[in-house]
Design an enzyme around this catalytic site. Sequence first.
Site, mmCIF file in Angstrom:
data_model
loop_
_atom_site.group_PDB
_atom_site.id
_atom_site.type_symbol
_atom_site.label_atom_id
_atom_site.label_comp_id
_atom_site.label_asym_id
_atom_site.label_seq_id
_atom_site.Cartn_x
_atom_site.Cartn_y
_atom_site.Cartn_z
ATOM 1 N N PRO A 325 0.832 -1.207 0.000
ATOM 2 C CG PRO A 325 -0.011 -1.058 2.166
ATOM 3 C CD PRO A 325 0.690 -1.996 1.234
ATOM 4 C CG ASP A 380 20.003 -2.759 9.123
ATOM 5 O OD1 ASP A 380 20.636 -2.363 8.126
ATOM 6 O OD2 ASP A 380 20.394 -3.679 9.860
#
Length: 577
Positions: A325, A380
């Site tokens: 989305p 990360d």
Amino acid sequence: MNNTHSSVLNKVAYLILHGFDKSYRWHSRITRDAQQRFEQALWQETQKAVKERIAIYERTLADAVGEIYQQVFPHQENNQFWFDLKTRYQKILSDHPQYELAETFYNSVLGRIFKHQKINDEMMFIMPTRCYLAGLQRHLVVHSFDTSGTVRRMLEDIFSQYHFDIAFQDMQRDLQHLDGALRARLNREQLASVHTVEMLKPVFYRSKSAYLIGRICMPDETLPFVIPLSIAEAETSGEKHKIVVEALLTERQDLSVVFSFARAYFMADTQHPAEVVAFLHELLPHKKKFELYIALGLYKHGKTVFYRNFLAHLEESNDQFSIAPGIRGLVMAVFHLPSYGVVFKIIKDEFPESKKITRQHVKDCYKLVKMTDRVGRMADTHEYVNFRLPRHRVEQALVDELLDCCASSIELTDEEVIIKHLYIERKMTPLNIFLEQQPDPALITSALNDLGLCIKQIAAAHIFAGDMLHKNFGITRGGRVIFYDYDEICYLTEREFRTLPKSDDPYAIDTLSVGPTDVFPEQFEHFIVGKKHLKQELKALHGEIMTAEYWQHMQAQSLKGDVPDFIPYNQAKRFVN
């Protein structure tokens, strides 16, 4: 099995193991030196050490593969050779203290030899070869402390087990702070019921802080017991720096933030990482073990554990991979499995004219983030090649999308969708969606304030985020704003921050000479967030980020080599602010 075959198997198996041992020794040496860097306040050297340690794995892997090619011609060996090699390697790992990491290194070697084309459990350690029994080696990584005396005596015993080469600035003050904080957290009955305090032996170093990490054990409850330390730097060259106790963290949420996926890796020296991870997992049961390995800087093994978890989740679920989305990106195609907590990002084959970058530039940007202190504000990412998805689990709309914009990275078979290169990143709610859907004005204000703090803290880490549209930020369940779109990220010093000329001529800006590195911060208010009332609110909260002077000041700080403090826990928890 003839003698020659057996001899070659032994030679190759030991070459791989020696390569791993070399890698881990090097990793441990850099990690061990973190104490000295901390005590001497060598903050720039600390940043260099982070980059050096991350680079070790690839260097030792390349060495190991090169040595194997000197012994055998891998592509002339049949599959049985590799099946036998796995068995032989498994035998010589029987008593190895880091066997789980050594299995990952073996996988990396074979992946490099076969360009990740042969991924199966007969040849590689796709699944673990044994079940790790947590606790059997606990005594090797944990100090246990008697709690039958006073709180003060227990605290003194704890500090006596950690051997620093410099003194504490005021140990009596620090002990008093800790004593008071613990008594404020536990009532008299709880204190009386404490039967053990366990502390991990390794000190956890990161950036300008160190952490003593443990837990308080009571009959009905176990709480984190974490002591952050900092350095009070000496005022004259003849003096030594001193250690200061910063806080006492006893809430899991505080510890979870310390171990956030958006922070740099710790340096914690241990020869028994599986036991350390097991202990941390008991403290933070909602964290996945792969996240904890990664937090220790063992990111390659963290990727292995993630992949194993991912395969297990596929077996236990039946939803389909679909387009993620949010507003589709110009550089990356992003998809997800709704039931799983990550997104998958693939570099597109072509970029629009507005993106004057290359595929390699995008990879370099993601590598820069990996090597940088992410200060709790940059997610990360983990890079995979030839990542395989069962085709029947991939929505046709996603297949069509990937073939349309990422065809060079996609290979289809009847059974699989093979992605030649992708990044995996923690799933968050895109900030633009959050701001559109959030009905509570107070939470919107909080998110906008944190957006400004996110941009500022990334800048304090000497990084310019580049494309700061709000769609390129996510918000965690805890309400923290994280940046996750890196294709225009760079060091602050690589940009020229300029002020727009003052003119009554509406066309003056069209004739302005603009260089490729020029940035005009006054324009930020027009595109960071969309709606007018949100623009006004962000400007009221953090108007300085929309001025060239602010960014020029941050550049000057960067050029001076300043390394600011990034405190991951609530500032209110600090004893001395």
